[in-house]
Design a protein around this motif. Structure first.
Motif, PDB file in Angstrom:
ATOM      1  N   GLU A  23     114.674  67.810  16.748  1.00  0.00           N
ATOM      2  CA  GLU A  23     115.386  69.206  16.203  1.00  0.00           C
ATOM      3  C   GLU A  23     116.513  69.372  17.036  1.00  0.00           C
ATOM      4  N   ALA A  24     117.355  70.312  16.298  1.00  0.00           N
ATOM      5  CA  ALA A  24     118.851  70.606  17.082  1.00  0.00           C
ATOM      6  C   ALA A  24     118.625  72.051  17.217  1.00  0.00           C
ATOM      7  N   GLY A  25     118.801  72.656  18.439  1.00  0.00           N
ATOM      8  CA  GLY A  25     118.903  73.862  18.755  1.00  0.00           C
ATOM      9  C   GLY A  25     120.320  74.512  18.552  1.00  0.00           C
ATOM     10  N   ASP A  26     120.240  75.843  17.853  1.00  0.00           N
ATOM     11  CA  ASP A  26     121.586  76.095  17.508  1.00  0.00           C
ATOM     12  C   ASP A  26     121.597  77.712  17.917  1.00  0.00           C
ATOM     13  N   CYS A  27     122.040  77.696  18.938  1.00  0.00           N
ATOM     14  CA  CYS A  27     122.244  79.092  19.895  1.00  0.00           C
ATOM     15  C   CYS A  27     123.395  79.997  19.498  1.00  0.00           C
ATOM     16  N   ASP A  28     123.026  81.362  19.498  1.00  0.00           N
ATOM     17  CA  ASP A  28     124.145  82.365  19.055  1.00  0.00           C
ATOM     18  C   ASP A  28     124.553  82.992  20.407  1.00  0.00           C
ATOM     19  N   CYS A  29     124.270  82.586  21.334  1.00  0.00           N
ATOM     20  CA  CYS A  29     124.877  83.248  22.711  1.00  0.00           C
ATOM     21  C   CYS A  29     126.415  83.257  22.917  1.00  0.00           C
ATOM     22  N   SER A  30     126.916  84.220  23.699  1.00  0.00           N
ATOM     23  CA  SER A  30     128.444  84.143  23.905  1.00  0.00           C
ATOM     24  C   SER A  30     128.946  82.984  24.126  1.00  0.00           C
ATOM     25  N   LEU A  31     128.258  82.086  24.894  1.00  0.00           N
ATOM     26  CA  LEU A  31     129.000  80.893  25.309  1.00  0.00           C
ATOM     27  C   LEU A  31     128.925  79.669  24.042  1.00  0.00           C
ATOM     28  N   CYS A  32     127.563  79.561  23.725  1.00  0.00           N
ATOM     29  CA  CYS A  32     127.283  78.605  22.675  1.00  0.00           C
ATOM     30  C   CYS A  32     127.996  78.918  21.547  1.00  0.00           C
ATOM     31  N   ARG A  33     128.082  79.931  21.038  1.00  0.00           N
ATOM     32  CA  ARG A  33     129.087  80.260  19.787  1.00  0.00           C
ATOM     33  C   ARG A  33     130.521  80.002  19.863  1.00  0.00           C
ATOM     34  N   ARG A  34     130.797  79.822  21.084  1.00  0.00           N
ATOM     35  CA  ARG A  34     132.232  79.650  21.422  1.00  0.00           C
ATOM     36  C   ARG A  34     132.712  78.104  21.430  1.00  0.00           C
ATOM     37  N   THR A  35     131.663  77.389  22.106  1.00  0.00           N
ATOM     38  CA  THR A  35     131.856  76.136  22.230  1.00  0.00           C
ATOM     39  C   THR A  35     131.463  75.052  21.056  1.00  0.00           C
ATOM     40  N   GLY A  36     130.495  75.612  20.245  1.00  0.00           N
ATOM     41  CA  GLY A  36     130.045  74.768  19.127  1.00  0.00           C
ATOM     42  C   GLY A  36     129.009  74.095  19.578  1.00  0.00           C
ATOM     43  N   GLY A  37     128.191  74.254  20.154  1.00  0.00           N
ATOM     44  CA  GLY A  37     126.988  73.511  20.829  1.00  0.00           C
ATOM     45  C   GLY A  37     126.137  73.342  19.963  1.00  0.00           C
ATOM     46  N   LEU A  38     125.543  72.181  19.697  1.00  0.00           N
ATOM     47  CA  LEU A  38     124.440  71.786  18.918  1.00  0.00           C
ATOM     48  C   LEU A  38     123.480  71.032  19.832  1.00  0.00           C
ATOM     49  N   TRP A  99     122.265  63.476  14.273  1.00  0.00           N
ATOM     50  CA  TRP A  99     121.727  64.702  14.294  1.00  0.00           C
ATOM     51  C   TRP A  99     121.757  65.613  12.791  1.00  0.00           C
ATOM     52  N   GLN A 100     122.921  65.030  11.876  1.00  0.00           N
ATOM     53  CA  GLN A 100     123.147  65.693  10.625  1.00  0.00           C
ATOM     54  C   GLN A 100     122.035  66.049  10.107  1.00  0.00           C
ATOM     55  N   ASP A 101     120.726  65.476   9.948  1.00  0.00           N
ATOM     56  CA  ASP A 101     119.662  65.603   9.084  1.00  0.00           C
ATOM     57  C   ASP A 101     118.602  66.188   9.897  1.00  0.00           C
ATOM     58  N   LEU A 102     118.859  66.590  11.277  1.00  0.00           N
ATOM     59  CA  LEU A 102     117.716  67.162  11.965  1.00  0.00           C
ATOM     60  C   LEU A 102     117.410  68.669  11.345  1.00  0.00           C
ATOM     61  N   PRO A 103     116.091  69.211  11.729  1.00  0.00           N
ATOM     62  CA  PRO A 103     115.887  70.463  11.475  1.00  0.00           C
ATOM     63  C   PRO A 103     116.549  71.370  12.364  1.00  0.00           C
ATOM     64  N   ARG A 104     117.339  72.513  12.090  1.00  0.00           N
ATOM     65  CA  ARG A 104     118.017  73.344  13.276  1.00  0.00           C
ATOM     66  C   ARG A 104     116.989  74.604  13.702  1.00  0.00           C
ATOM     67  N   ARG A 105     116.938  74.646  14.930  1.00  0.00           N
ATOM     68  CA  ARG A 105     116.244  75.720  15.244  1.00  0.00           C
ATOM     69  C   ARG A 105     116.966  76.836  15.828  1.00  0.00           C
ATOM     70  N   PHE A 106     117.108  78.087  15.182  1.00  0.00           N
ATOM     71  CA  PHE A 106     117.681  78.995  15.738  1.00  0.00           C
ATOM     72  C   PHE A 106     117.466  79.576  16.738  1.00  0.00           C
ATOM     73  N   ILE A 107     118.082  79.712  17.815  1.00  0.00           N
ATOM     74  CA  ILE A 107     117.987  80.440  19.271  1.00  0.00           C
ATOM     75  C   ILE A 107     118.633  81.452  19.374  1.00  0.00           C
ATOM     76  N   ASP A 108     117.996  82.506  19.437  1.00  0.00           N
ATOM     77  CA  ASP A 108     118.693  83.879  19.566  1.00  0.00           C
ATOM     78  C   ASP A 108     119.270  84.362  20.931  1.00  0.00           C
ATOM     79  N   GLY A 109     120.143  83.739  21.415  1.00  0.00           N
ATOM     80  CA  GLY A 109     120.657  83.826  22.911  1.00  0.00           C
ATOM     81  C   GLY A 109     121.696  85.240  23.069  1.00  0.00           C
ATOM     82  N   ALA A 110     121.976  85.667  21.865  1.00  0.00           N
ATOM     83  CA  ALA A 110     122.795  86.985  21.777  1.00  0.00           C
ATOM     84  C   ALA A 110     121.989  88.149  22.244  1.00  0.00           C
ATOM     85  N   SER A 111     120.472  88.105  21.927  1.00  0.00           N
ATOM     86  CA  SER A 111     119.856  89.343  22.236  1.00  0.00           C
ATOM     87  C   SER A 111     119.560  89.315  23.737  1.00  0.00           C
ATOM     88  N   PHE A 112     119.692  88.494  24.841  1.00  0.00           N
ATOM     89  CA  PHE A 112     119.333  88.466  25.972  1.00  0.00           C
ATOM     90  C   PHE A 112     120.537  89.086  26.731  1.00  0.00           C
TER      91      PHE A 112
END
Length: 112
Positions: A23-38, A99-112
Motif C-alpha cells: 500500500e502507499a501512505g498518503d499523508c496530509d501533514c504540513s510537510l508531506c502535502r508540500r513535498t508530495g510524498g507517497l 506504486w501506481q496501482d497500490l491501494p492508498r491509505r490516507f494518513i491524517d497528519g494534519a490533525s496532530f
C-alpha cells in the motif's frame, strides 16, 4: 525477495528497496502535502540510500526528512530515535509501475 531501484530526479541520491510495497501512505501533514510524498513504511534494514542527502528536522523533532541538495526531491525520512525500526521511503522516486496501482491509505497528519 523483491529489489527495486529508485532515485531523485538528478540521480545524486539512489535508493534500493528490498521489500514489496502493498500500500502507499498518503499523508496530509504540513510537510508531506508540500513535498508530495507517497510513503512506503518499512525497516531501515530493507533500504539502502546512496549519495549525500540533506536532512531537515521539523518542529516536533521526531523524524529527519531527507532530500537531494541538487534537484530538491524528498527521498525518504528516518526516525530521530535510532531504536525505532521504521522509516518512510518516497515511492515517487521509483518507477510508477511499482506504486501506481497500490491501494492508498490516507494518513491524517494534519490533525496532530
Amino acid at each position: 525477495m523483491s529489489e527495486h531501484q529508485g532515485s531523485c530526479h538528478c540521480g545524486a541520491i539512489r535508493l534500493t528497496l528490498r521489500d514489496q510495497p502493498e500500500e502507499a501512505g498518503d499523508c496530509d501533514c504540513s510537510l508531506c502535502r508540500r513535498t508530495g510524498g507517497l510513503w512506503h513504511y518499512c525497516s531501515p534494514s530493507l533500504v539502502t540510500v546512496e549519495g549525500d542527502a540533506e536532512g531537515y528536522v521539523q518542529g516536533d523533532c521526531m523524524i529527519t526528512t531527507w532530500h537531494c541538495g541538487m534537484c530538491g526531491c524528498t527521498t525518504h525520512w528516518t526516525s530521530i530515535d535510532l531504536e525505532y525500526d521504521r522509516m518512510g521511503v518516497n515511492l515517487r522516486m521509483f518507477n510508477p509501475s511499482l506504486w501506481q496501482d497500490l491501494p492508498r491509505r490516507f494518513i491524517d497528519g494534519a490533525s496532530f
